[in-house]
Design a protein around this motif. Structure first.
Motif, mmCIF file in Angstrom:
data_model
loop_
_atom_site.group_PDB
_atom_site.id
_atom_site.type_symbol
_atom_site.label_atom_id
_atom_site.label_comp_id
_atom_site.label_asym_id
_atom_site.label_seq_id
_atom_site.Cartn_x
_atom_site.Cartn_y
_atom_site.Cartn_z
ATOM 1 N N LEU A 79 -17.460 22.476 4.489
ATOM 2 C CA LEU A 79 -18.655 22.239 3.475
ATOM 3 C C LEU A 79 -18.597 23.280 2.559
ATOM 4 C CD1 LEU A 79 -21.573 21.214 5.532
ATOM 5 C CD2 LEU A 79 -20.310 19.874 3.631
ATOM 6 N N THR A 80 -17.995 24.674 2.815
ATOM 7 C CA THR A 80 -18.018 25.797 2.153
ATOM 8 C C THR A 80 -17.010 25.654 0.796
ATOM 9 O OG1 THR A 80 -16.622 27.184 3.505
ATOM 10 C CG2 THR A 80 -18.895 27.253 3.916
ATOM 11 N N GLY A 81 -16.244 24.989 1.425
ATOM 12 C CA GLY A 81 -15.276 24.648 -0.010
ATOM 13 C C GLY A 81 -15.010 23.383 -0.404
ATOM 14 N N ARG A 82 -16.078 22.610 -0.173
ATOM 15 C CA ARG A 82 -16.279 20.965 -0.721
ATOM 16 C C ARG A 82 -16.761 21.232 -2.161
ATOM 17 N NH1 ARG A 82 -19.357 16.494 2.773
ATOM 18 N NH2 ARG A 82 -20.010 15.162 1.112
ATOM 19 N N GLU A 83 -16.073 20.327 -2.875
ATOM 20 C CA GLU A 83 -16.423 20.314 -4.259
ATOM 21 C C GLU A 83 -17.564 19.611 -4.718
ATOM 22 O OE1 GLU A 83 -13.048 19.240 -6.808
ATOM 23 O OE2 GLU A 83 -11.946 21.334 -6.214
ATOM 24 N N GLY A 84 -18.431 19.842 -5.499
ATOM 25 C CA GLY A 84 -19.491 18.897 -6.067
ATOM 26 C C GLY A 84 -20.902 19.204 -5.289
ATOM 27 N N LEU A 85 -20.593 19.937 -4.521
ATOM 28 C CA LEU A 85 -22.292 20.297 -3.710
ATOM 29 C C LEU A 85 -22.908 21.391 -4.359
ATOM 30 C CD1 LEU A 85 -20.795 20.243 -0.093
ATOM 31 C CD2 LEU A 85 -21.730 18.384 -1.123
ATOM 32 N N SER A 86 -24.104 21.411 -4.147
ATOM 33 C CA SER A 86 -24.932 22.540 -4.784
ATOM 34 C C SER A 86 -24.739 23.777 -4.112
ATOM 35 C CB SER A 86 -26.489 22.036 -4.537
ATOM 36 O OG SER A 86 -27.026 22.204 -3.132
ATOM 37 N N VAL A 87 -25.213 24.937 -4.715
ATOM 38 C CA VAL A 87 -24.915 26.203 -4.204
ATOM 39 C C VAL A 87 -25.710 26.386 -2.931
ATOM 40 C CG1 VAL A 87 -25.568 28.792 -4.808
ATOM 41 C CG2 VAL A 87 -24.469 27.132 -6.450
ATOM 42 N N ASP A 88 -26.816 25.866 -2.932
ATOM 43 C CA ASP A 88 -27.858 25.798 -1.876
ATOM 44 C C ASP A 88 -27.218 25.282 -0.462
ATOM 45 O OD1 ASP A 88 -29.895 26.774 -3.140
ATOM 46 O OD2 ASP A 88 -31.051 24.957 -3.437
ATOM 47 N N ILE A 89 -26.553 24.401 -0.536
ATOM 48 C CA ILE A 89 -25.752 23.637 0.502
ATOM 49 C C ILE A 89 -24.806 24.702 0.976
ATOM 50 C CG2 ILE A 89 -24.314 21.891 1.344
ATOM 51 C CD1 ILE A 89 -26.065 19.893 -0.144
ATOM 52 N N THR A 90 -23.828 24.963 0.045
ATOM 53 C CA THR A 90 -22.492 25.939 0.222
ATOM 54 C C THR A 90 -22.986 27.100 0.859
ATOM 55 O OG1 THR A 90 -22.422 26.506 -1.870
ATOM 56 C CG2 THR A 90 -21.058 24.627 -1.347
ATOM 57 N N ALA A 91 -23.966 27.735 0.392
ATOM 58 C CA ALA A 91 -24.477 29.103 0.801
ATOM 59 C C ALA A 91 -25.146 29.091 2.284
ATOM 60 C CB ALA A 91 -25.455 29.680 -0.187
ATOM 61 N N LEU A 92 -25.874 27.867 2.318
ATOM 62 C CA LEU A 92 -26.311 27.679 3.925
ATOM 63 C C LEU A 92 -25.208 27.426 5.156
ATOM 64 C CD1 LEU A 92 -28.857 27.740 5.682
ATOM 65 C CD2 LEU A 92 -29.362 25.114 5.148
ATOM 66 N N ALA A 93 -24.343 26.522 4.469
ATOM 67 C CA ALA A 93 -23.221 26.432 5.331
ATOM 68 C C ALA A 93 -22.452 27.390 5.829
ATOM 69 C CB ALA A 93 -22.106 25.270 4.580
ATOM 70 N N GLN A 94 -22.187 28.478 4.699
ATOM 71 C CA GLN A 94 -21.632 29.720 4.969
ATOM 72 C C GLN A 94 -22.419 30.655 5.862
ATOM 73 O OE1 GLN A 94 -18.319 30.835 3.581
ATOM 74 N NE2 GLN A 94 -18.757 32.272 5.233
ATOM 75 N N GLU A 95 -23.842 30.784 5.467
ATOM 76 C CA GLU A 95 -24.593 31.371 6.383
ATOM 77 C C GLU A 95 -24.633 31.100 7.822
ATOM 78 O OE1 GLU A 95 -29.497 32.358 6.802
ATOM 79 O OE2 GLU A 95 -28.758 31.169 5.240
ATOM 80 N N VAL A 96 -24.538 29.594 8.155
ATOM 81 C CA VAL A 96 -24.459 29.247 9.664
ATOM 82 C C VAL A 96 -23.233 29.651 10.291
ATOM 83 C CG1 VAL A 96 -24.640 27.208 11.158
ATOM 84 C CG2 VAL A 96 -26.015 27.222 9.276
ATOM 85 N N PHE A 97 -22.184 29.312 9.352
ATOM 86 C CA PHE A 97 -20.906 29.702 10.094
ATOM 87 C C PHE A 97 -20.598 31.132 10.057
ATOM 88 C CE2 PHE A 97 -16.428 31.080 9.303
ATOM 89 C CZ PHE A 97 -15.532 30.027 9.823
#
Length: 271
Positions: A79-97
């Motif tokens: 998810l952190t590297g998936r294209e087309g996602l909002s910053v909110d999603i990638t940032a939260l995925a990175q935080e949980v990771f």
């Protein structure tokens, strides 16, 4: 009408209450369901799923279980590297990771008398006569190939249910405990376009692939595709050959919603 967003949203609301976080993670159906939602195409479902995981990770004893859940870390990293996602999603995925990747914090042991039996929110996996196997399937890259895999697995006597994670080319299969994993590999290899390896955790907690030798393995086949289990009836252990596991719910105020969620997940991810 229940859909993916309503299911994960209500689970997120449950996880927002601190007293629910331990039982949700201990449940043997919730985390696999959340991992599956991490591959969903709807951004709202993804964000609600990540919010749920973030709530659950606030209880530090939950972190090792969440980290070791098959597919969790891989899906979060994707998810952190998936294209087309909002910053909110990638940032939260990175935080949980990052939270799950952090060094574990020692916690006091729970006395035996305080340990509770794991409750089942979604898919019933308490049957001692059954086990779960996760396979990495080479060639599982299209709807057609998924259909071939489904047909092959449905023919194997002893397969109870299965769930696909197309993004990672994986299939989690619930089978009778006496069914050899090689039988699954043999059935999949018979498609001529797919091959399977088993996914397990090593001593370091890392996911590794174990080659399976399908050669010479005799596969007992079902004479017909097994029936769905009626949601109004109990599922006796003697009927483990049927395609879908019976769902159960906690005997509490949320039981009716959990039953409905169980039915939704079963129909969405298994078929």
């Amino acid at each position: 009408m229940m859909d993916a967003l309503s299911v994960v949203s209500q689970l997120r609301d449950l996880a927002s209450e601190p007293q629910n976080r331990e039982v949700i993670v201990q449940d043997q159906g919730c985390l696999p369901g959340l991992v599956l939602f991490l591959d969903h195409q709807n951004p709202e479902v993804l964000f609600a799923t990540l919010q749920t995981l973030r709530y659950l990770a606030e209880l530090s004893p939950n972190i090792p279980t969440m980290k070791n859940e098959l597919g969790m870390m891989v899906s979060l990293e994707n998810l952190t590297g998936r294209e087309g996602l909002s910053v909110d999603i990638t940032a939260l995925a990175q935080e949980v990771f990052d939270i799950l990747s952090a060094p574990p914090i020692p916690v006091p042991r729970t006395p035996e008398r305080e340990k509770k039996k794991k409750s089942m929110f979604f898919i019933n996996s308490s049957n001692k006569k059954a086990k779960s196997v996760t396979l990495h399937i080479e060639g599982l890259d299209s709807t057609d190939h998924r259909g071939l895999c489904e047909e092959a697995l449905l023919k194997v006597r002893g397969v109870i249910s299965f769930t696909f994670q197309m993004a990672s080319k994986r299939c989690t299969i619930r089978i009778r405990s006496d069914l050899p994993t090689e039988s699954l590999a043999s059935a999949i290899a018979a498609t001529k376009v797919l091959s399977a390896q088993q996914v397990v955790k090593n001593e370091a907690g890392e996911e590794v692939f174990i080659p399976l030798n399908p050669a010479g393995v005799k596969v007992q086949q079902n004479s017909a595709i097994p029936d769905y289990l009626p949601e109004e009836e109990d599922s006796p252990e003697k009927e483990v050959n049927r395609a879908i596991s019976r769902t159960t719910a906690k005997e509490d105020s949320s039981g009716s919603w959990l039953n409905a969620a169980a039915g939704f997940l079963t129909k969405t991810f298994y078929w």
